[in-house]
Structure formats: C-alpha cells, structure tokens
Design an enzyme around this catalytic site. Structure first.
Site, mmCIF file in Angstrom:
data_model
loop_
_atom_site.group_PDB
_atom_site.id
_atom_site.type_symbol
_atom_site.label_atom_id
_atom_site.label_comp_id
_atom_site.label_asym_id
_atom_site.label_seq_id
_atom_site.Cartn_x
_atom_site.Cartn_y
_atom_site.Cartn_z
ATOM 1 N N ILE A 21 58.561 -48.082 40.982
ATOM 2 C CA ILE A 21 58.037 -49.442 41.112
ATOM 3 C C ILE A 21 56.941 -49.704 40.067
ATOM 4 O O ILE A 21 56.897 -50.780 39.449
ATOM 5 C CB ILE A 21 57.501 -49.670 42.541
ATOM 6 N N ASP A 40 49.031 -42.475 35.286
ATOM 7 C CA ASP A 40 49.853 -41.620 36.152
ATOM 8 C C ASP A 40 49.299 -40.205 36.099
ATOM 9 O O ASP A 40 48.693 -39.806 35.104
ATOM 10 C CB ASP A 40 51.326 -41.630 35.706
ATOM 11 N N LYS A 41 49.529 -39.473 37.165
ATOM 12 C CA LYS A 41 49.077 -38.075 37.179
ATOM 13 C C LYS A 41 50.089 -37.161 36.492
ATOM 14 O O LYS A 41 49.777 -36.034 36.150
ATOM 15 C CB LYS A 41 48.806 -37.592 38.604
ATOM 16 N N ASN A 89 49.335 -49.024 42.715
ATOM 17 C CA ASN A 89 50.703 -48.709 43.121
ATOM 18 C C ASN A 89 50.907 -47.224 43.445
ATOM 19 O O ASN A 89 51.794 -46.882 44.227
ATOM 20 C CB ASN A 89 51.654 -49.143 41.988
ATOM 21 N N TYR A 154 52.171 -42.042 57.074
ATOM 22 C CA TYR A 154 52.475 -43.004 56.001
ATOM 23 C C TYR A 154 52.249 -44.434 56.477
ATOM 24 O O TYR A 154 51.591 -45.230 55.799
ATOM 25 C CB TYR A 154 53.925 -42.828 55.537
ATOM 26 N N LYS A 158 49.532 -47.307 55.033
ATOM 27 C CA LYS A 158 49.941 -48.597 54.459
ATOM 28 C C LYS A 158 49.409 -49.770 55.285
ATOM 29 O O LYS A 158 49.040 -50.810 54.727
ATOM 30 C CB LYS A 158 51.461 -48.653 54.308
HETATM 31 N N1 LIG Z 1 60.431 -47.215 46.973
HETATM 32 C C1 LIG Z 1 60.284 -47.898 48.105
HETATM 33 O O1 LIG Z 1 61.255 -48.209 48.807
HETATM 34 C C2 LIG Z 1 58.892 -48.314 48.554
HETATM 35 C C3 LIG Z 1 58.797 -49.172 49.659
HETATM 36 C C4 LIG Z 1 57.548 -49.602 50.075
HETATM 37 C C5 LIG Z 1 56.413 -49.179 49.395
HETATM 38 N N2 LIG Z 1 56.524 -48.345 48.331
HETATM 39 C C6 LIG Z 1 55.290 -47.940 47.638
HETATM 40 O O2 LIG Z 1 55.413 -48.238 46.266
HETATM 41 C C7 LIG Z 1 54.649 -47.309 45.503
HETATM 42 C C8 LIG Z 1 55.529 -46.674 44.440
HETATM 43 O O3 LIG Z 1 56.621 -46.024 45.069
HETATM 44 P P1 LIG Z 1 57.886 -45.487 44.248
HETATM 45 O O4 LIG Z 1 59.029 -45.504 45.178
HETATM 46 O O5 LIG Z 1 57.982 -46.167 42.932
HETATM 47 O O6 LIG Z 1 57.437 -43.942 44.047
HETATM 48 P P2 LIG Z 1 57.753 -42.903 42.870
HETATM 49 O O7 LIG Z 1 57.415 -41.558 43.448
HETATM 50 O O8 LIG Z 1 59.108 -43.088 42.333
HETATM 51 O O9 LIG Z 1 56.651 -43.256 41.762
HETATM 52 C C9 LIG Z 1 55.290 -43.095 42.070
HETATM 53 C C10 LIG Z 1 54.500 -42.772 40.812
HETATM 54 O O10 LIG Z 1 53.118 -42.594 41.217
HETATM 55 C C11 LIG Z 1 52.604 -41.442 40.579
HETATM 56 N N3 LIG Z 1 51.523 -40.854 41.369
HETATM 57 C C12 LIG Z 1 51.626 -40.202 42.548
HETATM 58 N N4 LIG Z 1 50.437 -39.728 42.925
HETATM 59 C C13 LIG Z 1 49.539 -40.124 41.977
HETATM 60 C C14 LIG Z 1 48.157 -39.921 41.798
HETATM 61 N N5 LIG Z 1 47.433 -39.180 42.655
HETATM 62 N N6 LIG Z 1 47.560 -40.476 40.712
HETATM 63 C C15 LIG Z 1 48.277 -41.178 39.816
HETATM 64 N N7 LIG Z 1 49.604 -41.366 39.915
HETATM 65 C C16 LIG Z 1 50.231 -40.842 40.980
HETATM 66 C C17 LIG Z 1 53.796 -40.502 40.490
HETATM 67 O O11 LIG Z 1 53.591 -39.487 39.497
HETATM 68 C C18 LIG Z 1 54.920 -41.467 40.124
HETATM 69 O O12 LIG Z 1 55.027 -41.653 38.732
HETATM 70 C C19 LIG Z 1 54.071 -46.305 46.514
HETATM 71 O O13 LIG Z 1 52.754 -46.701 46.865
HETATM 72 C C20 LIG Z 1 54.992 -46.454 47.702
HETATM 73 O O14 LIG Z 1 54.374 -46.089 48.917
HETATM 74 C C21 LIG Z 1 57.734 -47.898 47.899
#
Ligand SMILES: NC(=O)c1ccc[n+]([C@@H]2O[C@H](COP(=O)([O-])OP(=O)(O)OC[C@H]3O[C@@H](n4cnc5c(N)ncnc54)[C@H](O)[C@@H]3O)[C@@H](O)[C@H]2O)c1
Length: 270
Positions: A21, A40-41, A89, A154, A158
């Site tokens: 996202i 990003d980490k 995010n 979780y 949120k």
């Molecule tokens: N994918 C879904 O269906 C969904 C639904 C609702 C909410 N979300 C939220 O959207 C956000 C992104 O989710 P996603 O599915 O893209 O996840 P993802 O794991 O595909 O990507 C997350 C990114 O965040 C980075 N990250 C994680 N911990 C970190 C830290 N401590 N510092 C810096 N960067 C960090 C990761 O390295 C990764 O690049 C999250 O907050 C998640 O809870 C996702």
C-alpha cells in the site's frame, strides 16, 4: 512521472513506502507532482522505487526507533525545505492467533509499530506541517471498527489509530493542520499474500478474502493511493474523518445473503 498536478510542489513522507500500500501511495503522489520521501526499514523495495520514480528519495528508517524518525524528518526538510503531508502507513498484521496464543510482549511490539510508530513520526513532523497548514493521513484498517477473528492485538492497534486520528484532528485544528485516516479493507499486497500462504489452503483464503467485498475483488494499492491524494489535496474541509476504501466490505448482512452464505432461513417457532 507526473501526469497530474493535484499536489505539485508539495513534499510528502510515506512510511512503509517500499512495497504494498505504501508503494501505491508513493506512486500516486509522484503522479500528481509531489516529491516523495519513501521511508522503510527494508532497503530493497524502497531503493528500487527510488530508482524507478523521479521525484522520490529513499531514507532507511525504522519508525519504532525515535532516532531514525528524527533523522527522517530532519533530512526531509534539509533536502526539500518543507513538509506538507505525512502518510503513516508502516504497519504489520501478525498471523491469525486465538486470544490464548497472544502474549503481552507480542502485543507490546505491535503497539510499538502500528500505534507508537504513527505517534512518533507525527510528533516530529508536526512543527513542519504547521508552517504550511499541511496534513496527516494515518493508514488504519476497517477491522479497527468492525473487528476480525483471531486478531485481538491487531484490531486493538488499528482501533487506537482511528481514535488517535480524531483526537489529533481536534488539537491541530488551531494550526490548520488536517488529520485523517484511511481504513482499507482487503488490499492485495505482499503482506496479504504472505498471510494467506500460512493458511492450510491459501487459494481458498484468497477467494474468501476476495468475496468479502461486494465489489467481488480485492483492492489495489493504487486505489488507496488515489484516496490519499484526494485527502491531501481536494479534501480541504475534511479533518478527523475515517475514509473507508473497502469495496463495501462493511455492508455485511445483505451481502452475505447474496453470496449464498446464509442459505438456511430459520423457521420461526409458532
Ligand atoms: N493489505 C491489506 O489488506 C490492509 C488492510 C487494512 C490495513 N492495512 C494496513 O496498511 C499498511 C500497509 O500494509 P501492506 O499490506 O501494504 O503491508 P506490506 O507488509 O506489504 O508493506 C508494509 C511495508 O512497511 C514496512 N515496514 C514494516 N515495519 C516497518 C517499520 N518498523 N519501519 C518502517 N517501515 C516498516 C515494510 O518493510 C513494508 O515495506 C499497514 O499499516 C496495514 O496494517 C493493510
């Protein structure tokens, strides 16, 4: 490459911008003329995106480390001279866990990332956002409002992100800083794919995740990106809102009936 100008000349920080996202949000802002700092980490995804997208800079930063966050914000302002928008995010969804499988330590670590990471980035960014009447967009989740099975920590993190968004919107209104959140439903990302792979039947899990939306598909990171650009640019009278990007997943009852899960109509005892 910018094809639009809805956020031209503005500077945006996207945490967790290296993939999923966050990467979709970074792309959407670049397409609308913004300069984007990808935080990003993990280095791999963010560096690749920095190479691909003109107008982006990657900064390695773990949002749970205050020193990293301090550097992220000071470097952003040093390089670009301003900060207009922060998208919090970075986050994580642990594999499914029943309450008895959770631990206080695991819960605490998740709070550190999903809630306190958002808080820390916000705290360091606010002095700069106040100068430009900028805005904050927190990526929360639909499940923070409606719950989710096997996900107590979780869901709690949120729900807290959504609540914090509203409290901060009130406090920052005196500076003209808007604070909103986006609550996505199921969005197809590496995290979703990874979680599905841990289940006994990944294909069935993905199908179920797809059918949860009346629109009959999962969302794309670009669709969350479009919502974020809207909140940052045109939504100038919106603050403290939770924008659902869910394909209608919260419209449960009638939808479940339509897709055939409520096949048995209970008879009313006479
Ligand atoms: N994918 C879904 O269906 C969904 C639904 C609702 C909410 N979300 C939220 O959207 C956000 C992104 O989710 P996603 O599915 O893209 O996840 P993802 O794991 O595909 O990507 C997350 C990114 O965040 C980075 N990250 C994680 N911990 C970190 C830290 N401590 N510092 C810096 N960067 C960090 C990761 O390295 C990764 O690049 C999250 O907050 C998640 O809870 C996702």
């Amino acid at each position: 490459m910018a094809t639009g100008t809805r956020y031209a000349g503005k500077v945006v920080v996207v945490t967790g911008g290296g993939r999923g996202i966050g990467a979709g949000i970074a792309r959407a802002f670049v397409q609308n003329g913004a300069q984007v700092v990808i935080c990003d980490k993990d280095e791999s995804g963010g560096r690749a995106l920095e190479q691909e997208l003109t107008g982006t800079v990657f900064i390695l930063c773990d949002v749970t480390r205050e020193k990293d966050v301090q550097t992220l914000i000071s470097e952003t302002v040093r390089r670009f001279g301003r900060l207009d928008c922060v998208v919090n995010n970075a986050g994580y969804h642990p594999p499914p866990q029943w309450p008895e499988e959770t631990s206080a330590e695991g819960f605490r670590q998740l709070l550190e990332l999903n809630l306190l990471g958002t808080y820390t980035v916000t705290k360091f960014a606010l002095p700069h956002l106040r100068k430009n009447q900028g805005n904050i967009i927190n990526i929360s989740s639909l499940v923070g409002a409606i719950g989710q099975v096997q996900a107590v920590p979780y869901v709690a993190t949120k729900g807290a992100v959504t609540a914090m968004t509203k409290a901060l919107a009130l406090d920052e209104s005196r500076y003209g800083v808007r604070v909103n959140c986006i609550s996505p439903g199921n969005i197809w990302t590496p995290m979703w794919e990874g979680l599905a792979a841990l289940t006994p039947d990944p294909a069935a899990t993905v199908l179920q995740g797809t059918m949860n939306q009346p629109l009959g598909r999962m969302g794309q990171p670009a669709e969350v990106g479009a919502a974020a650009v809207f909140l940052a640019s045109e939504a100038t009278f919106c603050t403290g809102i939770e924008l659902l990007v869910t394909g209608g997943a919260e419209l449960g009852y009638g939808h479940k009936a339509m897709k055939g899960t409520l096949v048995e109509v209970p008879t009313i005892p006479s």
